[in-house]
Enzyme design. Sequence first.
Site, PDB file in Angstrom:
ATOM      1  N   ALA A  73       0.867  -1.187   0.000  1.00 31.36           N
ATOM      2  CA  ALA A  73       0.000   0.000   0.000  1.00 31.36           C
ATOM      3  C   ALA A  73       0.904   1.238   0.000  1.00 31.36           C
ATOM      4  O   ALA A  73       2.106   1.134   0.267  1.00 31.36           O
ATOM      5  CB  ALA A  73      -0.880  -0.007   1.236  1.00 31.36           C
ATOM      6  N   GLN A  75       1.454   3.669   1.996  1.00 27.66           N
ATOM      7  CA  GLN A  75       2.242   3.900   3.216  1.00 27.66           C
ATOM      8  C   GLN A  75       2.862   2.604   3.749  1.00 27.66           C
ATOM      9  O   GLN A  75       3.009   2.426   4.964  1.00 27.66           O
ATOM     10  CB  GLN A  75       1.357   4.538   4.296  1.00 27.66           C
ATOM     11  CG  GLN A  75       1.125   6.022   4.124  1.00 27.66           C
ATOM     12  CD  GLN A  75       2.392   6.862   4.360  1.00 27.66           C
ATOM     13  OE1 GLN A  75       3.344   6.438   4.998  1.00 27.66           O
ATOM     14  NE2 GLN A  75       2.387   8.070   3.821  1.00 27.66           N
ATOM     15  N   SER A  76       3.219   1.693   2.874  1.00 27.59           N
ATOM     16  CA  SER A  76       3.756   0.391   3.293  1.00 27.59           C
ATOM     17  C   SER A  76       5.071   0.508   4.068  1.00 27.59           C
ATOM     18  O   SER A  76       6.030   1.134   3.593  1.00 27.59           O
ATOM     19  CB  SER A  76       3.990  -0.471   2.046  1.00 27.59           C
ATOM     20  OG  SER A  76       4.746  -1.609   2.376  1.00 27.59           O
ATOM     21  N   ASN A  77       5.112  -0.128   5.242  1.00 26.42           N
ATOM     22  CA  ASN A  77       6.364  -0.222   6.003  1.00 26.42           C
ATOM     23  C   ASN A  77       7.296  -1.250   5.370  1.00 26.42           C
ATOM     24  O   ASN A  77       8.510  -1.114   5.406  1.00 26.42           O
ATOM     25  CB  ASN A  77       6.065  -0.648   7.444  1.00 26.42           C
ATOM     26  CG  ASN A  77       5.142   0.342   8.127  1.00 26.42           C
ATOM     27  OD1 ASN A  77       5.497   1.499   8.300  1.00 26.42           O
ATOM     28  ND2 ASN A  77       3.950  -0.109   8.498  1.00 26.42           N
TER      29      ASN A  77
END
Length: 339
Positions: A73, A75-77
Amino acid sequence: MKLSHFPRVVLTQAPTPLQHLPRLSRLLGGPDIYIKRDDNTGLALGGNKTRKLEFLLGDALAKGATHIVTQGARQSNHVRQTIAAASALGLRTTVLLEERIPNTDDDYNHNGNVLLDRIFGAVIEARPSGLDMNHELLAIGERLQAAGEVPYLIPGGGSNAIGALGYVESAQELLQQINQQQLDVHHVIHATGSTGTQAGLVVGLQGNNSHIPVLGISVRAPRDRQIENVTKLARQTWELLEIRGEFPTDTVEANADYVGEGYGIPTPATLEALFLLARTEGILLDPVYSAKGFAGLLDYIRKGIFKAGQNIVFIHTGGAAALPGYRNILERYAAVYEN
Ligand SMILES: Cc1ncc(COP(=O)(O)O)c(C=O)c1O
């Protein structure tokens, strides 16, 4: 267990602390809460993906990869940590960021993890929601291969059996710490999404004859689907490690009551958990994963399911790098929380 047989690169500053939360435990008047600080794994602001990437990138290097490809996504970590780890190993990276959440603002689209992705350095391509992202990954792989690269494709969240080995390792580390601190642990609880963390933890515990139950708090999928997906990956991980006997499928448990409207959309309980832990113990959660998991923990304590006399371990999987992406929601909640 054949964990040491797999190629691996060292990226994690381990062991991460297993820390008691005295003020919050006292305030709630329930069990003693412990937190395993996998938000402090040391790589690029930390988080659970570091442990998975040790095995995934070890495998990539063993296969002669020159270019890492993954997705997540916006804002993927996982994407942030993958780019940083690949850069540290001298590998190029292409990432696909899926527009999974509707109606997002400028901070969500450009701040937090997205800004860090750009600093750590990757080719970044956007994709609308609703596509088969694995198919998109394959297409990028083919494009890179045609250009003479050796691509290595990592699925979303780093969740395949190789990635899950990182959480088998984390479970072993946790068992050692529990032993050293002479704790009788009643339950382990954490946020579950793409399933690798829970699958690895359950395999690591059961494979070492520890029967401490693990509860995954889903951040996206309904309970039955999450259990099915975690079980499938746990079974594959069990087989990859050639552990004797069948994987005990009844050890996979999940709860999807804290998802709210959907993935990446914090509920009031998510925000309360985030602010409460920050203001009692000085520890940051994130609004997509760990605060949803922590909201589940708080609810279980307030309902008396987890009680005084028990020791509960929350696995902090990280994610605070996404906080600037949620600036507006957090600022609005701060005003409410103070009144
Ligand atoms: C901060 C954080 N916590 C929890 C998770 C969920 O872990 P998993 O995808 O292994 O289920 C993720 C995955 O992206 C994450 O970034």
